[in-house]
Scaffold this motif. Structure first.
Motif, PDB file in Angstrom:
ATOM      1  N   TRP A  22       2.347  17.184   9.703  1.00 52.57           N
ATOM      2  CA  TRP A  22       1.394  18.227   9.335  1.00 52.57           C
ATOM      3  C   TRP A  22       0.872  18.888  10.595  1.00 52.57           C
ATOM      4  O   TRP A  22       0.550  18.211  11.573  1.00 52.57           O
ATOM      5  N   VAL A  23       0.796  20.195  10.576  1.00 51.10           N
ATOM      6  CA  VAL A  23       0.137  20.948  11.645  1.00 51.10           C
ATOM      7  C   VAL A  23      -1.304  21.124  11.185  1.00 51.10           C
ATOM      8  O   VAL A  23      -1.561  21.534  10.052  1.00 51.10           O
ATOM      9  N   ALA A  24      -2.237  20.788  12.041  1.00 49.12           N
ATOM     10  CA  ALA A  24      -3.654  20.826  11.651  1.00 49.12           C
ATOM     11  C   ALA A  24      -4.501  21.536  12.694  1.00 49.12           C
ATOM     12  O   ALA A  24      -4.116  21.649  13.854  1.00 49.12           O
ATOM     13  N   TRP A  25      -5.626  21.990  12.257  1.00 49.14           N
ATOM     14  CA  TRP A  25      -6.628  22.609  13.130  1.00 49.14           C
ATOM     15  C   TRP A  25      -6.117  23.836  13.865  1.00 49.14           C
ATOM     16  O   TRP A  25      -6.382  24.018  15.039  1.00 49.14           O
ATOM     17  N   LEU A  26      -5.377  24.659  13.167  1.00 49.40           N
ATOM     18  CA  LEU A  26      -4.943  25.927  13.758  1.00 49.40           C
ATOM     19  C   LEU A  26      -5.936  27.002  13.349  1.00 49.40           C
ATOM     20  O   LEU A  26      -6.032  27.340  12.178  1.00 49.40           O
ATOM     21  N   PHE A  27      -6.694  27.464  14.283  1.00 48.99           N
ATOM     22  CA  PHE A  27      -7.609  28.572  14.024  1.00 48.99           C
ATOM     23  C   PHE A  27      -7.932  29.236  15.352  1.00 48.99           C
ATOM     24  O   PHE A  27      -7.751  28.653  16.409  1.00 48.99           O
ATOM     25  N   THR A  28      -8.351  30.471  15.271  1.00 49.17           N
ATOM     26  CA  THR A  28      -8.804  31.168  16.476  1.00 49.17           C
ATOM     27  C   THR A  28     -10.199  31.700  16.231  1.00 49.17           C
ATOM     28  O   THR A  28     -10.552  32.086  15.112  1.00 49.17           O
ATOM     29  N   SER A  29     -10.964  31.726  17.271  1.00 54.77           N
ATOM     30  CA  SER A  29     -12.310  32.291  17.222  1.00 54.77           C
ATOM     31  C   SER A  29     -12.198  33.757  16.823  1.00 54.77           C
ATOM     32  O   SER A  29     -11.245  34.433  17.212  1.00 54.77           O
ATOM     33  N   PRO A  30     -13.143  34.271  16.047  1.00 54.28           N
ATOM     34  CA  PRO A  30     -13.074  35.684  15.654  1.00 54.28           C
ATOM     35  C   PRO A  30     -12.879  36.643  16.832  1.00 54.28           C
ATOM     36  O   PRO A  30     -12.208  37.657  16.699  1.00 54.28           O
ATOM     37  N   ASP A  31     -13.419  36.312  17.983  1.00 54.32           N
ATOM     38  CA  ASP A  31     -13.265  37.175  19.160  1.00 54.32           C
ATOM     39  C   ASP A  31     -11.819  37.255  19.652  1.00 54.32           C
ATOM     40  O   ASP A  31     -11.475  38.152  20.415  1.00 54.32           O
ATOM     41  N   PHE A  32     -10.985  36.311  19.228  1.00 59.15           N
ATOM     42  CA  PHE A  32      -9.612  36.247  19.721  1.00 59.15           C
ATOM     43  C   PHE A  32      -8.567  36.487  18.633  1.00 59.15           C
ATOM     44  O   PHE A  32      -7.373  36.359  18.882  1.00 59.15           O
ATOM     45  N   GLN A  33      -9.001  36.818  17.426  1.00 56.36           N
ATOM     46  CA  GLN A  33      -8.056  37.038  16.343  1.00 56.36           C
ATOM     47  C   GLN A  33      -7.315  38.358  16.524  1.00 56.36           C
ATOM     48  O   GLN A  33      -7.752  39.251  17.232  1.00 56.36           O
ATOM     49  N   ARG A  34      -6.159  38.442  15.860  1.00 62.13           N
ATOM     50  CA  ARG A  34      -5.310  39.645  15.864  1.00 62.13           C
ATOM     51  C   ARG A  34      -4.720  39.953  17.246  1.00 62.13           C
ATOM     52  O   ARG A  34      -4.470  41.098  17.578  1.00 62.13           O
ATOM     53  N   GLN A  35      -4.511  38.885  18.047  1.00 57.89           N
ATOM     54  CA  GLN A  35      -3.896  39.054  19.360  1.00 57.89           C
ATOM     55  C   GLN A  35      -2.590  38.260  19.471  1.00 57.89           C
ATOM     56  O   GLN A  35      -2.014  38.172  20.549  1.00 57.89           O
ATOM     57  N   GLY A  36      -2.167  37.647  18.380  1.00 62.84           N
ATOM     58  CA  GLY A  36      -0.937  36.862  18.404  1.00 62.84           C
ATOM     59  C   GLY A  36      -1.117  35.439  18.905  1.00 62.84           C
ATOM     60  O   GLY A  36      -0.137  34.724  19.090  1.00 62.84           O
ATOM     61  N   LEU A  37      -2.352  35.011  19.107  1.00 63.01           N
ATOM     62  CA  LEU A  37      -2.587  33.673  19.651  1.00 63.01           C
ATOM     63  C   LEU A  37      -2.242  32.573  18.656  1.00 63.01           C
ATOM     64  O   LEU A  37      -1.643  31.565  19.028  1.00 63.01           O
ATOM     65  N   ALA A  38      -2.604  32.747  17.394  1.00 59.09           N
ATOM     66  CA  ALA A  38      -2.285  31.729  16.392  1.00 59.09           C
ATOM     67  C   ALA A  38      -0.766  31.578  16.258  1.00 59.09           C
ATOM     68  O   ALA A  38      -0.250  30.468  16.182  1.00 59.09           O
ATOM     69  N   ARG A  39      -0.059  32.688  16.251  1.00 57.93           N
ATOM     70  CA  ARG A  39       1.407  32.639  16.177  1.00 57.93           C
ATOM     71  C   ARG A  39       1.974  31.884  17.375  1.00 57.93           C
ATOM     72  O   ARG A  39       2.836  31.018  17.234  1.00 57.93           O
ATOM     73  N   THR A  40       1.482  32.195  18.552  1.00 60.30           N
ATOM     74  CA  THR A  40       1.964  31.532  19.766  1.00 60.30           C
ATOM     75  C   THR A  40       1.676  30.035  19.721  1.00 60.30           C
ATOM     76  O   THR A  40       2.552  29.216  20.030  1.00 60.30           O
ATOM     77  N   MET A  41       0.460  29.660  19.321  1.00 62.82           N
ATOM     78  CA  MET A  41       0.112  28.237  19.237  1.00 62.82           C
ATOM     79  C   MET A  41       0.967  27.532  18.198  1.00 62.82           C
ATOM     80  O   MET A  41       1.446  26.409  18.434  1.00 62.82           O
ATOM     81  N   LEU A  42       1.183  28.174  17.055  1.00 63.80           N
ATOM     82  CA  LEU A  42       1.976  27.554  15.995  1.00 63.80           C
ATOM     83  C   LEU A  42       3.427  27.390  16.426  1.00 63.80           C
ATOM     84  O   LEU A  42       4.023  26.327  16.222  1.00 63.80           O
TER      85      LEU A  42
END
Length: 100
Positions: free
Chosen positions: A31-51
Motif C-alpha cells: 500500500w502507498v500511504a500518506w501521499l499528500f501535498t500542502s495546498p501551497d504546493f499543489q498543481r505543480q506535479g509534486l504528488a505525481r513525482t513522489m508517487l
C-alpha cells in the motif's frame, strides 16, 4: 507535512508491506500511504513525482501490486492522478462515524 524555516514542504510518502497478507495471497503487494501535498504546493506535479518515485522503490524490491486509497469525493484531483498512471478502481469503501 514537514516544516523548516517557516516553509511548508510536501509530505513524505510511505509504503506499507504486509508480509503475512502477501504469504496468504501468494504475491507481493504493498500500500502507498500518506501521499499528500500542502495546498501551497499543489498543481505543480509534486504528488505525481513522489508517487512515481514510490512505485519505482516498490518495483526495486519486487513488489508486484501497488494499492492506494483515496476519498471518493476528493476535490484535489487525486483520483485523476492515480488513474493517469494506470491505477485501476478496486473497490469502494464506506466509513461511518459517531460523535460521542
Amino acid at each position: 507535512m514537514s516544516r523548516s524555516s517557516n516553509c511548508v514542504y510536501p509530505s513524505p510518502i510511505r509504503q506499507s508491506i504486509e508480509k503475512e497478507h502477501n504469504t496468504v495471497v501468494g504475491r507481493q503487494e504493498a500500500w502507498v500511504a500518506w501521499l499528500f501535498t500542502s495546498p501551497d504546493f499543489q498543481r505543480q506535479g509534486l504528488a505525481r513525482t513522489m508517487l512515481l518515485h514510490a512505485l519505482a522503490r516498490l518495483r526495486a524490491i519486487d513488489i508486484e501490486i501497488a494499492k492506494i486509497g483515496v476519498d471518493a469525493e476528493n476535490a484535489f484531483g487525486a483520483r485523476q492522478l492515480y488513474e493517469s498512471i494506470e491505477f485501476k478502481h478496486l473497490y469502494t469503501n464506506i466509513a461511518y462515524v459517531k460523535h460521542l
